[in-house]
Structure formats: structure tokens, C-alpha cells
Motif scaffolding. Structure first.
Motif, PDB file in Angstrom:
ATOM      1  N   ALA A   1       0.839  -1.207   0.000  1.00  0.00           N
ATOM      2  CA  ALA A   1       0.000   0.000   0.000  1.00  0.00           C
ATOM      3  C   ALA A   1       0.867   1.248   0.000  1.00  0.00           C
ATOM      4  O   ALA A   1       0.577   2.219  -0.714  1.00  0.00           O
ATOM      5  CB  ALA A   1      -0.929  -0.001   1.207  1.00  0.00           C
ATOM      6  N   ASP A   2       1.924   1.242   0.792  1.00  0.00           N
ATOM      7  CA  ASP A   2       2.808   2.408   0.846  1.00  0.00           C
ATOM      8  C   ASP A   2       3.428   2.696  -0.522  1.00  0.00           C
ATOM      9  O   ASP A   2       3.614   3.854  -0.900  1.00  0.00           O
ATOM     10  CB  ASP A   2       3.912   2.184   1.878  1.00  0.00           C
ATOM     11  N   VAL A   3       3.736   1.648  -1.254  1.00  0.00           N
ATOM     12  CA  VAL A   3       4.306   1.828  -2.584  1.00  0.00           C
ATOM     13  C   VAL A   3       3.263   2.426  -3.530  1.00  0.00           C
ATOM     14  O   VAL A   3       3.549   3.344  -4.302  1.00  0.00           O
ATOM     15  CB  VAL A   3       4.831   0.480  -3.119  1.00  0.00           C
ATOM     16  N   LEU A   4       2.037   1.907  -3.467  1.00  0.00           N
ATOM     17  CA  LEU A   4       0.985   2.412  -4.351  1.00  0.00           C
ATOM     18  C   LEU A   4       0.644   3.868  -4.052  1.00  0.00           C
ATOM     19  O   LEU A   4       0.310   4.628  -4.965  1.00  0.00           O
ATOM     20  CB  LEU A   4      -0.263   1.548  -4.210  1.00  0.00           C
ATOM     21  N   LEU A   5       0.697   4.256  -2.783  1.00  0.00           N
ATOM     22  CA  LEU A   5       0.340   5.615  -2.396  1.00  0.00           C
ATOM     23  C   LEU A   5       1.503   6.594  -2.537  1.00  0.00           C
ATOM     24  O   LEU A   5       1.327   7.798  -2.347  1.00  0.00           O
ATOM     25  CB  LEU A   5      -0.161   5.625  -0.945  1.00  0.00           C
ATOM     26  N   ALA A   6       2.686   6.090  -2.871  1.00  0.00           N
ATOM     27  CA  ALA A   6       3.866   6.942  -2.949  1.00  0.00           C
ATOM     28  C   ALA A   6       3.772   7.925  -4.112  1.00  0.00           C
ATOM     29  O   ALA A   6       3.143   7.657  -5.135  1.00  0.00           O
ATOM     30  CB  ALA A   6       5.122   6.079  -3.101  1.00  0.00           C
ATOM     31  N   ARG A   7       4.398   9.072  -3.935  1.00  0.00           N
ATOM     32  CA  ARG A   7       4.512  10.046  -5.021  1.00  0.00           C
ATOM     33  C   ARG A   7       5.540   9.562  -6.046  1.00  0.00           C
ATOM     34  O   ARG A   7       6.458   8.807  -5.698  1.00  0.00           O
ATOM     35  CB  ARG A   7       4.944  11.400  -4.473  1.00  0.00           C
TER      36      ARG A   7
END
Length: 508
Positions: free
Chosen positions: A89-95
């Protein structure tokens, strides 16, 4: 753990679990279990967002806007995720600027630069697939974004999106340019950080395609940019009100804003055949990953705005607002409350259903819209006794309508007797007499407490083209939180309500 390390771990673990099928999701997920309604399964939510950002057409109906809702759902589910899902999830939400190896597909592999205006900063790379065609396109993007701000914040009066601190370099709103066209995505915005002291308000950023090439989008680049910028920035505004709000409200109002900002583009007309203009039997609040209905329902807000002014849409969002001591009502609840002082939701839905029988007369651009589907149960021949009566039972779901049409035949004056037996409450019946001269009259069938009522209308073949009986179920009652694609993630309490309609041709 640093971001690059999290990316590396996420890539490794995601590959392992994907091989084991632990993060897979069926290509045709049940619309009744759409993420964004109720409490979706975290692993399915992450997997669906990953597939959409990867350009998997089977995961969604329209990547342009579903990418935003998919990432919103990841953001909502993030606190409940396990270790592997949370890393992904953190990767998908990353800028895009957060990591060179971003497997979400938008991570820049080259150093980024930015150009800023008064309220926006556009980030981009100068080389590679993500590079814009020219710096002139960057300047154009900034100009369009500033125009969007003037309309949505200054003119329409919505609250500006929450500031993100200095995440993109300063407090201005950040927009990133990337090659999205190869994946069938126009752009997206994602909530990023909750506003301190608020439960459901978040800052956000947006990603737009880097050139909107006609060969990929089927329209001129400038038109696609204007439509997408207006739609996606309105999502950023919405996330500052309530990022958990019902998906149908998020999408239908964002598509309506396109009409206000880029009226000449008419891109949103392509959704009308799937929404309640053409398909009145679909509930107004239906949201499904496999349907365009929630986009097509922008027409409902256009209908309300024409009757009550553009402020009626903002009034609904004010009641759905969660910031401070705002009411924090869910979508249909907020809509019903706003309409209380404007004739009520009953009258609004009935008038909307009738208006869609003849969009050319009801909307300024309605000549280009599809008309409502009408069931045609019978033609009448007064020379044949058995062809002078008709009986039909029709079921109508919540916040939906059905139309029955009757066409006269024969000669001489006649009248049509219409008897309706249906739900005594939370329903309305209108009868529309469409004349051969192009005019029409509308009658309301007054019914008793048991739902029974009768009306007689003109039915002469030379003067009347058709008579349409419009049956409306305006119920807004739910059992909320049941993980459905309807308002409040709930189960409607008044679906499949039956109406019996008996008609008879009488001498004039």
C-alpha cells in the motif's frame, strides 16, 4: 525503514505472495463487494488498485476515475492491513518522486524538476517516457489548473484542499506528470495524510498524463487535459471534506464539475447511456466497478442545479462534511436534508424521471442526450374489446423509476382510465400525456394510505401521441455498513417494490 528499503521489501514479498495467489482478485469482482463501501478486505483492495494502475482493463470500468477511488480505498484500508499488504500500500500511495524503483508504475527514474504558479507546482522529468512533450505543455497545465481553482474554489465556493506541509517542496498543491496513457488512465488523485485533529479529512496530490496524446485518448490533448484536471482536482477538494464518502457521490459530482469547467468538451455525455437518464430503473446511488452508472448520474446534479442553482451541490457537500462540527451525513442523507427546503426528495426524483422522458425539452444540451427507456406494454384498438384493457405489475428499486407507455389507436375522442395499486409510502406516480403538437401535461396520481389511486386523461389518437405512467420509488432507508455499493455501504430497505397498473380505454 527508509522508503527505498520499503520498496525493495514490498517488491520481494509482493512477488512471493502474488505467486501464491495471496494478493490476487477475480477479474470480475462482485459489484456488491466494491471497495470503498463498508469495510473492504485490505488484500483485495491493494490487489485491485495495483491492477488498475497497471492498466488491467478487467479490474475496472473506466481507468480515468477508478484509479482515484481505488487509491482512496487503499488509503482507507491502510490502518487495518497486515505487514505485506501495508508495504505494498505504501508503494501504491507513494509520489512519483519518492522512489526510483516504484513498482506502482509512476516512479520517476530520472531527477525531477518543478514549475510553479500561485497555487500549484507541476513536477516532471525532462527525459524518458514520462517527460512532457515540451515545457510549453507544463505551462499550459499550470494555467489550466489555476483556472480550475478559480472555478471550483473561488466561484463555486468549495473549500481548498488541505495543505500537505512541505511534501512537494512547499505548501502549494502538487501535480505530477507521467505517462499514463499506455495504461488507459487519464489521471488520478490520492489522499495522502490525515489532517491533524480530523478523522476523515486528508491532504492529497494528483498525477496527470504527460501529454494526453490523441492516439491514446481519442480526443484533442487540450480537451482531455481540461476535463481531467477539473474532475481530479475536485476529488482533492472532496478528500478535504470526507475521504470516506460514498463513491457514487464522489464520482457523480466530480463528473458534474466537468460540465461547469469544460462545457464545450462534452466528454461526460458518453456516460449518460449508463446512468439514470437512459436507465431509470438503476438506483441513483448505485456504484459498481463494472458500470459507468455513477459517472452518468452527473445528470442528476445538472437537473438540480438548473432548478435550484449550482449552490445546491455544494450544500450537499457541506452536510456531508466531517471537518469541525459539520453534520457528517452520508450522501443520500445529506441530499434528502438539503432538498427538504426545496420541495423534498420525493418531488425531485419524480420531476427528474419525467424530465428524462424528453431531454431535449428539459436540458439546454438535451437534444444530444439519450431519452429514458420506456416499457411499452400495450397498444389499443377500441374496435376490439380485448384490446381496450391492459394490466401490468412492475417492480421498482429504491431511488429509481420505471416508465410504462400506452399508445392510442382508432378514431374519435377517448380517455384513458389509469388505476395504480402500489406502495402506500415512499413512492410517487406521475402520468405524462404527450400530445401530437409536441406539448405535454403532467398529472400526479393521488393515492390513499394503501397506495391505491385512479386518474383519467385524454387519449384520442389524433391529439395524443402517448401516455406514460412513471412509477418512482423514492425510499432512502438503509441498513448501513453492509459492504455494498450503495449509500452508507448499506442494504436498501425498500427495493423491489411492486406496482400494479391497470388501464382501460373509455369513450371520450
Amino acid at each position: 525503514m527508509s522508503f527505498p528499503a520499503r520498496v525493495a521489501v514490498a517488491c520481494l514479498l509482493a512477488g512471493l505472495v502474488a505467486g501464491a495467489g495471496l494478493l490476487s482478485v477475480p477479474a470480475a469482482a462482485d459489484p456488491g463487494a466494491d471497495p470503498g463501501s463498508g469495510e473492504p478486505d485490505p488484500a483485495r483492495t491493494v490487489a485491485r488498485a495495483d491492477r488498475i494502475l497497471d492498466g488491467d482493463a478487467g479490474a475496472t470500468g473506466d481507468g480515468r476515475v477508478d484509479a482515484t477511488l481505488a487509491l482512496r480505498d487503499v488509503f482507507v484500508a491502510r490502518p487495518t492491513m497486515g505487514f505485506v499488504a501495508s508495504l505494498w500500500a505504501d508503494v501504491l500511495l507513494a509520489r512519483p518522486t519518492d522512489g526510483r524503483a516504484d513498482p506502482g508504475g509512476d516512479g520517476y527514474t530520472r531527477p525531477a524538476v518543478r514549475r510553479c504558479s500561485q497555487r500549484f507546482c507541476v513536477h516532471f522529468v525532462k527525459r524518458g517516457a514520462d517527460a512532457p512533450a515540451s515545457t510549453a505543455w507544463v505551462r499550459r497545465t499550470l494555467r489550466v489548473l489555476e483556472e480550475v481553482w478559480r472555478l471550483e474554489v473561488r466561484e463555486l465556493g468549495y473549500r481548498r484542499p488541505p495543505a500537505d506541509g512541505r511534501r512537494g517542496g512547499d505548501r502549494r498543491f502538487d501535480v505530477y506528470l507521467a505517462d499514463l496513457g499506455s495504461r488507459g488512465i487519464f489521471g488520478y488523485c490520492t489522499p495522502e495524510r490525515r489532517v491533524r485533529g480530523e478523522r476523515f479529512a486528508a491532504s492529497s496530490y494528483c498525477v496527470l498524463d504527460n501529454d494526453f496524446a490523441r492516439r491514446q485518448y481519442g480526443a484533442g490533448p487540450r480537451r482531455s487535459l481540461r476535463v481531467t484536471a477539473a474532475h481530479e482536482f475536485f476529488h482533492a477538494i472532496q478528500f478535504g471534506y470526507d475521504f470516506r464518502e460514498d463513491p457514487w457521490l464522489l464520482e457523480s459530482t466530480a463528473t458534474w464539475v466537468e460540465e461547469r469547467f469544460a462545457d464545450g468538451a462534452d466528454d461526460n455525455r458518453r456516460y449518460l447511456p449508463y446512468g439514470t437518464v437512459r436507465r431509470p430503473g438503476i438506483p441513483l446511488d448505485r456504484f459498481s466497478n463494472l458500470s459507468y452508472a455513477h459517472y452518468g448520474n452527473w445528470a442528476f446534479w445538472e437537473f438540480l442545479a438548473r432548478r435550484h442553482g449550482d449552490d445546491v451541490v455544494r450544500a450537499v457537500w457541506r452536510r456531508a462534511d466531517t471537518v469541525g462540527d459539520a453534520p457528517d451525513e452520508y450522501s443520500v442523507q445529506a441530499l434528502a436534508r438539503v432538498l427538504q427546503g426545496r420541495g423534498g426528495i420525493r418531488r425531485a426524483l419524480a420531476a427528474y424521471a419525467v424530465a428524462n422522458l424528453d431531454p431535449a425539452r428539459s436540458y439546454p444540451e438535451g437534444a444530444h442526450w439519450p431519452a429514458a427507456r420506456v416499457r411499452r406494454p400495450a397498444d389499443f384498438d377500441r374496435g376490439r374489446p380485448r384490446a381496450r384493457r391492459s394490466s401490468r405489475t412492475v417492480s421498482v428499486d429504491h431511488l429509481a423509476a420505471q416508465h410504462l407507455a400506452y399508445h392510442p389507436s382508432g378514431r374519435g375522442p377517448a380517455r384513458l382510465r389509469i388505476a395504480v395499486d402500489g406502495p402506500g409510502r415512499r413512492s410517487t406516480v406521475r402520468v405524462v400525456v404527450e400530445r401530437t403538437d409536441g406539448g405535454s401535461t403532467v398529472r400526479t396520481v393521488r393515492r390513499d394510505a394503501r397506495g391505491r389511486g385512479t386518474v383519467r386523461v385524454a387519449f384520442s389518437a389524433g391529439a395524443v401521441d402517448r401516455v406514460v405512467v412513471t412509477l418512482v420509488n423514492h425510499s432512502s432507508r438503509y441498513q448501513c455498513g453492509r459492504r455494498t455499493g450503495f449509500a452508507c455501504g448499506g442494504v436498501p430497505r425498500d427495493d423491489d417494490k411492486g406496482f400494479r397498473v391497470d388501464v382501460e380505454v373509455l369513450p371520450g
